[in-house]
Design an enzyme around this catalytic site. Structure first.
Site, mmCIF file in Angstrom:
data_model
loop_
_atom_site.group_PDB
_atom_site.id
_atom_site.type_symbol
_atom_site.label_atom_id
_atom_site.label_comp_id
_atom_site.label_asym_id
_atom_site.label_seq_id
_atom_site.Cartn_x
_atom_site.Cartn_y
_atom_site.Cartn_z
ATOM 1 N N GLU A 1 26.008 12.661 7.202
ATOM 2 C CA GLU A 1 26.273 13.307 8.225
ATOM 3 C C GLU A 1 25.015 13.766 8.881
ATOM 4 O OE1 GLU A 1 29.571 16.106 7.810
ATOM 5 O OE2 GLU A 1 28.562 16.418 6.113
ATOM 6 N N CYS B 1 34.856 9.235 8.361
ATOM 7 C CA CYS B 1 35.937 10.192 8.347
ATOM 8 C C CYS B 1 35.734 11.014 9.419
ATOM 9 C CB CYS B 1 36.227 10.884 7.248
ATOM 10 S SG CYS B 1 34.436 11.898 6.754
ATOM 11 N N HIS C 1 35.763 23.820 14.807
ATOM 12 C CA HIS C 1 36.423 23.758 13.503
ATOM 13 C C HIS C 1 37.850 24.187 13.647
ATOM 14 C CE1 HIS C 1 32.880 22.450 11.551
ATOM 15 N NE2 HIS C 1 33.732 21.716 10.893
ATOM 16 N N ASN D 1 31.541 13.403 13.016
ATOM 17 C CA ASN D 1 31.343 14.437 14.091
ATOM 18 C C ASN D 1 29.788 15.262 13.865
ATOM 19 O OD1 ASN D 1 34.175 13.922 14.229
ATOM 20 N ND2 ASN D 1 34.514 15.788 12.815
ATOM 21 N N ARG E 1 36.157 17.301 -0.624
ATOM 22 C CA ARG E 1 34.854 17.409 -0.235
ATOM 23 C C ARG E 1 34.711 18.815 -0.822
ATOM 24 N NH1 ARG E 1 33.383 17.687 5.942
ATOM 25 N NH2 ARG E 1 34.769 19.777 6.075
#
Ligand code: PEP
Ligand code: MG
Length: 748
Positions: A606, A677, A364, A629, A507
């Site tokens: 995810e 995204c 991150h 990711n 989000r």
């Protein structure tokens, strides 16, 4: 015997210091030092080998070997006994050198007549600088005390080298940290930047390695250790048993701070003539060298705790704080071993570039760098040992290359490159207001990812149609305490204002894994990425989630609101979260707040499990967004933060592409709006392949919108589909080679 050696050692260090203080020139100093060491240790030979470049050692001074060999004899790392000492960072002590494993005969030195050999590494803070050797004719093994004494001398030599004591004209050494150095790392965020080094953790400089009053040094050391202990106890008190990880580290600190062995070794170093700070550094160097050899994760962490503790101790002893009083340059390029997202956010946009020695593309911190559009290179080995505050530096985020103290040619070429990149951005600006329409008439929606207020100005300039992912946790990470609801309302309202009617997908809080809130008690989890994170935290702690939803509803204040929940692994989680949203809306209405004009509630896909959820889920959810990711890391079981495994698996791997295609098909069958995204959406070739398999909405960092749109507008999707289908048919593992070849033949 030991006492006599200690006295001898101190005497020798005293003589070395005199040699340093005299006005000898660099080479003469080195010569004098070899003479003094040989004399003091009763050996015929003493030689100093220093690194010429990363893997070449050079004989730089000798007493006893052929003086003509000085600056001529060179060996590679690992070559001969000297090369072995340097490579393994370990002492070689042998009574019969010519018979020893690894011995290499260097005829020009005339060393064949010397039987015993003792070589110790010259290293500073784990960085190998060279090798110090003594040899004698009589075949004997050197005693442990003699080895130890030579190590102490090597430590002093390392400090002197660092301080530039051996710099001179002719064949003497050139100044350290003054030469151009090139680092090859990995691209974390594209872009090029020129600036000056700003070290996240400045190095401590020891200017007085030798001391002649051991008692005084011992007292200084004990006082500093005491201060350290008090500091650690205080930190433990503050941590108050809240944060288990932190607690564990602090307990380890306390253990070291009270360790008799550590103290005894440093006191011995002092008895042999070192100053208190040099003694700390010597033990720190040993620990660092060991760290390079230990593979056990737990032990490595403990050694790294000891390293941190040594740094604290050095700061106490030298009075050089983390804040050295140095002024941050106007164009800072941050250099750090590693950095967390919260620390990086604290620097914010003041940075022009970031270079990390460790770090990872999937972390991150890298995402924050991307959000801030700061060029980032990770895995630039040794950069923290080489760079000094204020050094001129150029970061090539396109190639993952860093030029430290670049020479004029590099500077010119690099500036040309910066100009070229700027020109390319200008070209993209010319298509900013045109649609992302392919040659065959497919129209894609390109949006941007954001997380900070400061991202919003990019919305009009990038040509994004809206914000496809607003990572709300970044706001939580930059603070020292949980933000209040009223603060969040104000912030989200400003985000919507800045978007000027363009859609924003908020989000909800995605914390856990590597996003640890400094003020929330983290759980001690063996696998945080698979642990209590994102919606799992939100559902277990509905208070926080409710507060965030209220803030979003109030911020919308009659405008449309779009919210998505991260990390949904099964239908029921989405349903629970949605119920919470519905309840919150009802409660807000009761309280008299204006409700949003419309509310859309989506989920991030995810985890592979969600792709196989009942079709009913696809029907119920207002929209889905693929968080590539995380999805990719779970699909391949490859940690997104671990460079070693992350890079093994290509996004254009046929299995992954087929999996995404399956999601697209289910969404098409149920009429569920779908977007992607993850970071891959911003890579033009990946984006083009996603479009070919049916994705029509992509969200990416603002700087990628131009390049992605540019390629899409030149692409005919049926052709790409055919290239992909043919590659699959041929049984290829990844469609990338075929797609790249196709692009090349088209001259794209
Ligand atoms: C993702 O996982 O792809 C994503 C967009 O979320 P994050 O990177 O913040 O985990
Ligand atoms: Mg994610």
């Amino acid at each position: 015997m030991a006492d006599r050696l200690e006295t001898e050692s101190r005497k020798l260090l005293g003589r070395l210091r005199d040699a340093m203080a005299g006005d000898l020139e660099g080479q003469a100093r080195l010569d004098r030092i070899t003479h003094l060491i040989a004399d003091s240790m009763g050996c015929e030979v003493c030689s100093i080998y220093l690194f010429r470049d990363e893997d070449t050692l050079e004989l730089c001074a000798t007493e006893g070997l052929n003086p003509d060999a000085v600056h001529k004899t060179r060996m590679k790392l690992g070559e001969g006994l000297v090369g072995m000492v340097a490579r393994n960072r370990q002492v070689v002590n042998t009574p019969d050198a010519p018979q020893a494993k690894g011995f290499r005969y260097m005829p020009e030195t005339g060393e064949e007549i010397y039987s015993s050999f003792l070589g110790v590494p010259v290293q500073r803070l784990g960085e190998a600088l060279g090798v110090l050797v003594v040899q004698s004719r009589t075949a004997r093994e050197f005693s442990a005390d003699e080895v130890y004494a030579l190590e102490v001398v090597a430590m002093v030599l390392a400090e002197m080298t660092e301080l530039g004591a051996f710099i001179g004209d002719n064949a003497a050494m050139s100044a350290r940290h003054s030469q151009p150095v090139l680092f090859r790392g990995t691209v974390g965020q594209e872009g090029a930047a020129e600036g000056h080094v700003w070290l996240h953790e400045p190095r401590v400089v020891v200017t007085n390695p030798i001391a002649d009053d051991p008692e005084r040094e011992r007292v200084r050391l004990r006082e500093a250790v005491e201060q350290l202990r008090v500091g650690v106890d205080k930190m433990l008190e503050i941590a108050g048993g809240q944060d288990k990880d932190q607690q564990q580290v602090l307990e380890a600190y306390r253990m070291f701070a009270n360790s008799k062995g550590w103290m005894r070794r440093m006191e011995e170093d002092i008895s042999n003539g070192l100053s208190a700070e040099a003694a700390v550094e010597k033990e720190q160097s040993v620990a660092r060298a060991r760290m390079g050899q230990v593979t056990d994760q737990y032990l490595r962490e403990r050694l790294s705790d000891l390293d941190d503790l040594s740094n604290r101790l050095l700061r106490i002893l030298t009075g050089q704080g983390a804040d050295t009083g140095a002024e941050m340059p106007a164009d800072p390029i941050l250099i750090a071993r590693n950095i967390g997202p919260a620390e990086l956010l604290e620097y914010g946009r003041s940075l022009k570039g970031i270079v990390l020695e460790e770090g990872s593309v999937g972390s991150h911190a890298a995402i924050v760098a991307r959000a801030l559009a700061i060029p980032l290179v990770v895995h630039a080995e040794r950069v923290t040992t080489e760079a000094l505050n204020g050094d001129h530096i150029m970061v090539d985020g396109e190639q993952g290359v860093v030029h430290l103290r670049p020479d004029d040619n590099v500077v010119t070429a690099f500036r040309d490159k910066i100009a070229m990149l700027a020109a390319a951005q200008e070209r993209y600006a010319s298509i900013r207001d045109l649609p992302a329409e392919t040659q065959d008439g497919a129209v894609l929606s390109l949006q941007m990812n954001a997380g900070l207020m400061a991202d919003l100005p990019s919305l009009p300039s990038s040509g994004a149609e809206g914000v496809g992912l607003f990572r709300t946790e970044l706001q939580f990470l930059v603070r020292n305490q949980m933000p209040r609801r009223s603060e969040l309302v104000a912030l989200y309202a400003r985000v919507l204002d800045a978007a000027g009617g363009k859609p924003v997908v908020f989000r909800t809080l995605d914390i856990g894994s590597d996003k640890v809130l400094p003020y929330m008690k983290p759980n001690d989890e063996p696998n945080p990425a698979l642990g209590w994170r994102a919606i799992r935290v939100g559902l277990d702690k509905p208070g926080i989630m409710r507060m965030q939803l209220q803030a979003l509803i109030r911020a919308a204040n009659g405008r449309p609101l779009t919210v998505m929940f991260p990390f949904v692994a099964q239908f029921e989680e989405y349903r629970s979260a949605r119920r919470l949203m519905d309840k919150t809306l009802a409660a807000e209405e009761r309280l008299g707040h204006v409700l949003p004009e419309s509310v859309k509630v989506g989920a991030m896909l995810e985890t592979p499990s969600l792709a196989f959820a009942p079709l009913k889920f696809f029907e119920e959810v207002d929209f889905l967004s693929i968080g590539g990711n995380d999805l990719k890391q779970f699909f391949f079981a490859a940690d997104r933060e671990n460079e070693r495994v992350r890079r093994r698996y290509d996004t254009l791997n046929v299995s992954f592409l087929s999996f995404i295609e399956g999601i697209v098909e289910r969404c098409n069958a149920t009429g569920t709006p779908l977007s992607f995204c993850g970071e891959d959406a911003g890579r033009p070739v990946e984006a083009m392949c996603f479009a070919a398999i049916g994705l029509r909405s992509l969200s990416m960092r603002p700087a990628s919108i131009g390049p992605v749109k540019s390629l899409l507008r030149r692409t005919n999707l049926p052709e790409v589909r055919k290239v992909i289908a043919d590659a699959r048919h041929r049984g290829e593992m990844s469609v990338r080679p075929a797609v790249m070849e196709w692009l090349r033949t088209r001259g794209a």
